[in-house]
Design a protein around this motif. Sequence first.
Motif, PDB file in Angstrom:
ATOM      1  N   THR A 652      99.807   3.711  32.241  1.00  0.00           N
ATOM      2  CA  THR A 652      99.189   3.920  33.543  1.00  0.00           C
ATOM      3  C   THR A 652      98.586   5.311  33.703  1.00  0.00           C
ATOM      4  OG1 THR A 652     101.434   4.286  34.413  1.00  0.00           O
ATOM      5  CG2 THR A 652     100.443   2.136  34.800  1.00  0.00           C
ATOM      6  N   ALA A 653      97.944   5.816  32.674  1.00  0.00           N
ATOM      7  CA  ALA A 653      97.077   6.972  32.883  1.00  0.00           C
ATOM      8  C   ALA A 653      96.050   6.563  33.935  1.00  0.00           C
ATOM      9  CB  ALA A 653      96.380   7.354  31.583  1.00  0.00           C
ATOM     10  N   ALA A 654      95.877   7.382  34.961  1.00  0.00           N
ATOM     11  CA  ALA A 654      94.899   7.054  35.998  1.00  0.00           C
ATOM     12  C   ALA A 654      93.505   7.404  35.488  1.00  0.00           C
ATOM     13  CB  ALA A 654      95.215   7.803  37.281  1.00  0.00           C
ATOM     14  N   VAL A 655      92.585   6.460  35.605  1.00  0.00           N
ATOM     15  CA  VAL A 655      91.229   6.641  35.101  1.00  0.00           C
ATOM     16  C   VAL A 655      90.255   6.242  36.208  1.00  0.00           C
ATOM     17  CG1 VAL A 655      89.583   6.071  33.284  1.00  0.00           C
ATOM     18  CG2 VAL A 655      92.038   6.065  32.776  1.00  0.00           C
ATOM     19  N   LYS A 656      89.502   7.196  36.697  1.00  0.00           N
ATOM     20  CA  LYS A 656      88.553   6.962  37.782  1.00  0.00           C
ATOM     21  C   LYS A 656      87.144   7.324  37.323  1.00  0.00           C
ATOM     22  CE  LYS A 656      91.960   5.993  40.596  1.00  0.00           C
ATOM     23  NZ  LYS A 656      92.166   4.626  41.120  1.00  0.00           N
ATOM     24  N   TRP A 657      86.177   6.697  37.971  1.00  0.00           N
ATOM     25  CA  TRP A 657      84.777   7.008  37.714  1.00  0.00           C
ATOM     26  C   TRP A 657      84.243   7.778  38.912  1.00  0.00           C
ATOM     27  CZ3 TRP A 657      81.873   6.585  33.413  1.00  0.00           C
ATOM     28  CH2 TRP A 657      80.513   6.843  33.527  1.00  0.00           C
ATOM     29  N   LEU A 658      83.753   8.988  38.664  1.00  0.00           N
ATOM     30  CA  LEU A 658      83.192   9.815  39.721  1.00  0.00           C
ATOM     31  C   LEU A 658      81.676   9.712  39.679  1.00  0.00           C
ATOM     32  CD1 LEU A 658      83.928  11.956  41.954  1.00  0.00           C
ATOM     33  CD2 LEU A 658      83.325  13.682  40.243  1.00  0.00           C
ATOM     34  N   GLU A 659      81.100   9.239  40.762  1.00  0.00           N
ATOM     35  CA  GLU A 659      79.650   9.162  40.869  1.00  0.00           C
ATOM     36  C   GLU A 659      79.151  10.330  41.705  1.00  0.00           C
ATOM     37  OE1 GLU A 659      76.223   5.814  41.635  1.00  0.00           O
ATOM     38  OE2 GLU A 659      77.999   5.767  42.926  1.00  0.00           O
ATOM     39  N   VAL A 660      78.138  11.021  41.201  1.00  0.00           N
ATOM     40  CA  VAL A 660      77.560  12.178  41.881  1.00  0.00           C
ATOM     41  C   VAL A 660      76.112  11.843  42.235  1.00  0.00           C
ATOM     42  CG1 VAL A 660      77.098  14.655  41.765  1.00  0.00           C
ATOM     43  CG2 VAL A 660      79.028  13.676  40.468  1.00  0.00           C
ATOM     44  N   ARG A 661      75.814  11.880  43.521  1.00  0.00           N
ATOM     45  CA  ARG A 661      74.443  11.623  43.985  1.00  0.00           C
ATOM     46  C   ARG A 661      73.929  12.851  44.719  1.00  0.00           C
ATOM     47  NH1 ARG A 661      72.302   6.620  43.797  1.00  0.00           N
ATOM     48  NH2 ARG A 661      73.651   4.889  43.185  1.00  0.00           N
ATOM     49  N   CYS A 662      72.964  13.529  44.142  1.00  0.00           N
ATOM     50  CA  CYS A 662      72.335  14.688  44.767  1.00  0.00           C
ATOM     51  C   CYS A 662      70.923  14.289  45.204  1.00  0.00           C
ATOM     52  CB  CYS A 662      72.266  15.872  43.805  1.00  0.00           C
ATOM     53  SG  CYS A 662      73.886  16.469  43.265  1.00  0.00           S
ATOM     54  N   ALA A 663      70.492  14.838  46.308  1.00  0.00           N
ATOM     55  CA  ALA A 663      69.190  14.489  46.877  1.00  0.00           C
ATOM     56  C   ALA A 663      68.084  14.666  45.847  1.00  0.00           C
ATOM     57  CB  ALA A 663      68.920  15.355  48.105  1.00  0.00           C
ATOM     58  N   ASP A 664      67.216  13.659  45.765  1.00  0.00           N
ATOM     59  CA  ASP A 664      66.048  13.677  44.885  1.00  0.00           C
ATOM     60  C   ASP A 664      66.418  13.764  43.403  1.00  0.00           C
ATOM     61  OD1 ASP A 664      64.348  13.656  47.154  1.00  0.00           O
ATOM     62  OD2 ASP A 664      64.548  15.842  47.320  1.00  0.00           O
ATOM     63  N   GLN A 695      71.862  18.530  48.661  1.00  0.00           N
ATOM     64  CA  GLN A 695      73.036  17.914  49.264  1.00  0.00           C
ATOM     65  C   GLN A 695      73.555  16.838  48.317  1.00  0.00           C
ATOM     66  OE1 GLN A 695      74.395  18.990  52.290  1.00  0.00           O
ATOM     67  NE2 GLN A 695      72.869  20.626  51.947  1.00  0.00           N
ATOM     68  N   CYS A 696      74.798  17.003  47.905  1.00  0.00           N
ATOM     69  CA  CYS A 696      75.377  16.084  46.915  1.00  0.00           C
ATOM     70  C   CYS A 696      76.560  15.332  47.515  1.00  0.00           C
ATOM     71  CB  CYS A 696      75.824  16.838  45.669  1.00  0.00           C
ATOM     72  SG  CYS A 696      74.486  17.695  44.797  1.00  0.00           S
ATOM     73  N   ARG A 697      76.726  14.105  47.053  1.00  0.00           N
ATOM     74  CA  ARG A 697      77.786  13.222  47.543  1.00  0.00           C
ATOM     75  C   ARG A 697      78.618  12.765  46.348  1.00  0.00           C
ATOM     76  NH1 ARG A 697      77.170   7.670  51.114  1.00  0.00           N
ATOM     77  NH2 ARG A 697      78.742   6.446  49.986  1.00  0.00           N
ATOM     78  N   PHE A 698      79.951  12.820  46.508  1.00  0.00           N
ATOM     79  CA  PHE A 698      80.877  12.407  45.457  1.00  0.00           C
ATOM     80  C   PHE A 698      81.605  11.135  45.883  1.00  0.00           C
ATOM     81  CE2 PHE A 698      80.542  17.041  45.328  1.00  0.00           C
ATOM     82  CZ  PHE A 698      80.121  17.238  44.017  1.00  0.00           C
ATOM     83  N   ASP A 699      81.463  10.076  45.085  1.00  0.00           N
ATOM     84  CA  ASP A 699      82.159   8.812  45.333  1.00  0.00           C
ATOM     85  C   ASP A 699      83.100   8.530  44.172  1.00  0.00           C
ATOM     86  OD1 ASP A 699      81.008   7.339  47.800  1.00  0.00           O
ATOM     87  OD2 ASP A 699      79.226   8.099  46.766  1.00  0.00           O
ATOM     88  N   LEU A 700      84.268   7.998  44.499  1.00  0.00           N
ATOM     89  CA  LEU A 700      85.286   7.716  43.481  1.00  0.00           C
ATOM     90  C   LEU A 700      85.568   6.218  43.458  1.00  0.00           C
ATOM     91  CD1 LEU A 700      87.003   9.576  41.600  1.00  0.00           C
ATOM     92  CD2 LEU A 700      88.858   9.324  43.256  1.00  0.00           C
TER      93      LEU A 700
END
Length: 755
Positions: A652-664, A695-700
Amino acid sequence: MAVAVACALACVSTAWSTPSVAAESTQWRQSLEWRGQTASVEPQPGGGYLLHHAAGDRRVAVQPMTSDTASPLFDGLFALAQAELDAAKVASITDGAFERGQPMECPCFETGEKWRYVWTRDVSFATDLALARLEPERARASLRFKLSGAREGAPADARFVAQDTGSGGSWPISSDRVVWFLAAQHLIDGNDEDSRRFADEVWQALNDTLAQDRRYVFDAGMGLYRGETSFLDWREQSYPRWTANDVGFIAQSFALSTNVLQYRALRLGERMARQRGDARAQQYASQAQALAAAIERAFWREDRGLYMSYIGTAAHPVPFEAYDLLGLSLLIDSGIVPADRALRALSRYPVLDSGSPAIWPQQPGTAIYHNRAIWPFVSAYSLRAARAVGHAPRIAHEVRSLMRGAALAGSNMENFELTTQAVHVDDGALSGPVVNSPRQLWSVAGYLDMVIGGVFGVQADGRIDAKLPAELVPMLFGDRQTISLQLPERRVTLRRPRKLSGDLLVAGKQHVDGADTVIDLVATRGAGTSLAHDAATFAPRSPDAPVIDEAGTQWQVDLPVQTRLYENGVRVADATEPTTTKLPKQAAEQCFSLTRIDARGLESLHGPTRCVGDAQIITGNWPRRWSAPQDGRFAVRLDFVNHHGPINTGITAAVKWLEVRCADQPSQGGVLVMPHGEQRQRSSAVTFHAPAGAQCRFDLRDGFNMSYLSHFAHYTGGTGGESGPLNSAELGALHLVQVADPGNPSVIPAKAGIP
């Protein structure tokens, strides 16, 4: 006792003796002597053998395959290996961490007398060595047991190879599961129905596993796959001591053996794709070619003439004075290595009279297991590598080591102490091998491969490629002109040349009469003539993390006596006495670590890494938002605690995908790996580019771990098993820091630094 053993190690390291090789070989016909112990073999009336060994006697019945040489010792030990392979055939397997220790039906090979289960790594190496050619049906069944669909997190028809429980919660900290394909490649070309069905299963698993590993463990900046060394999976044995409580470093580092196994899997993908007319053939070929170049570039250490066992992280890709024989042997056998480097590396990897160490140099204050040890299956791979480059002394050395170990112990053991080749040495808290099992499957397979492929030269594809050291002729031939090997499907006879010259006998003319093949051996000169003899050398102890202070526009770093300082993977300062060095501050994160250098110039493993730089903290609910202060490349890591299992095992190593969305900007992202651990720590890093003011947005979102595999529905030794998949951790703040731009060729891009 510790002092005495240390003295013995130092003394033995210079005690290599060669003057009476021929005389020694003649003694090995009926018996051998070693450090006051004797082992001998008596052929029995009606067939079979009686082995007299250090702990008693053992009778070995007549076996299906026979060798006929001048050495009853050699012939009897070949029979012993077959008997032990037969004992490994079971109808069910057990392990305390699965089904609460209750038997699980599986017509498989169990791993050893003390290991009644099937592990991916063990059965795969054993199958590659010998099981595929000798027991293909049972080998397929054993491999199928490690093949799994997903109960969550993947398409219903997806198939993956299971990475066993391991460091920090298994994959992707341990990532060598692709060793399964090293074995499977031998079992897919038959014309029978089961071979064809298995080939389809392999093809599906190959595509799905390679794609998943490419997404989760491949680092595009380094061109390498992250993760732990294959087989060397007890981190305190071969990694720095501080990784005992910090496997995050291992998850982000790069290992030679694991990358070679990925290369071999990609080449198999290319071959199977071409056979099927699949367009992925070129993709796999290109990936394999690029990986081969990256391996050569990253792991070769010119000053030692050796390939390193592993290197540091992408943010701090430091070289390590750590070498392992399995990784080197797999590399040479893969054909990646230039011939001159292969020969040089194999000649420089050190030995003792007893055999070849699994790792070098030995690590101080570490119990005997992988450290200070001989592993017979690794010796068998070393023998393969020696044959690949025509290194006669090493071929002979590994043959004798494998014979001696099996003869004196009366079994093909899991491992031996390095200097004594004993199954246990008393050295106080460092006694060992800590764990040892008779009839260990890959040791048995290694011995069988030594006889069939190593001595008689019979290859997996049926070719006979004999490469027999001349120094073994007195033992094997005596006064005879021929020796022979009876296999289930054929008989192979080797005929010695009339005159021995040079140091290697190779296959010459071949005469075939039905199922009988006679090979005339030809005397020649092999490529290698020497071996290094300092296998018992200890490395210095690792230093602590560097002490770093701010001094205006510079960083002031304290260097203790006899230490070396690395910055972002590059050596920047040496200190023969305590001193202080100053280094200019950079806008990007800078990572530092120390090694200790002894009087011989041998380097310790690195101490802990310390990274410095202006970090920004981002908290709040998801998605989290941030404004880029300037144009550049940034690394983001996540505070976490993962209490779902102990640091040495689990799924159970925790494994997440981080999505980074920066304007343009196009969407960017990557994997955050969060291993088991008692203390709050930081995840691996995701790097991205952002223009000033963006402006950047981080989604997990959830990634993938081994608990998602249906294989682990039977796991009862921890979380994520029968109760269902688990991929979570206590999440804290995001830490964001500017890192070097990969567009600058003089700077390694920061991908996974250790804060």
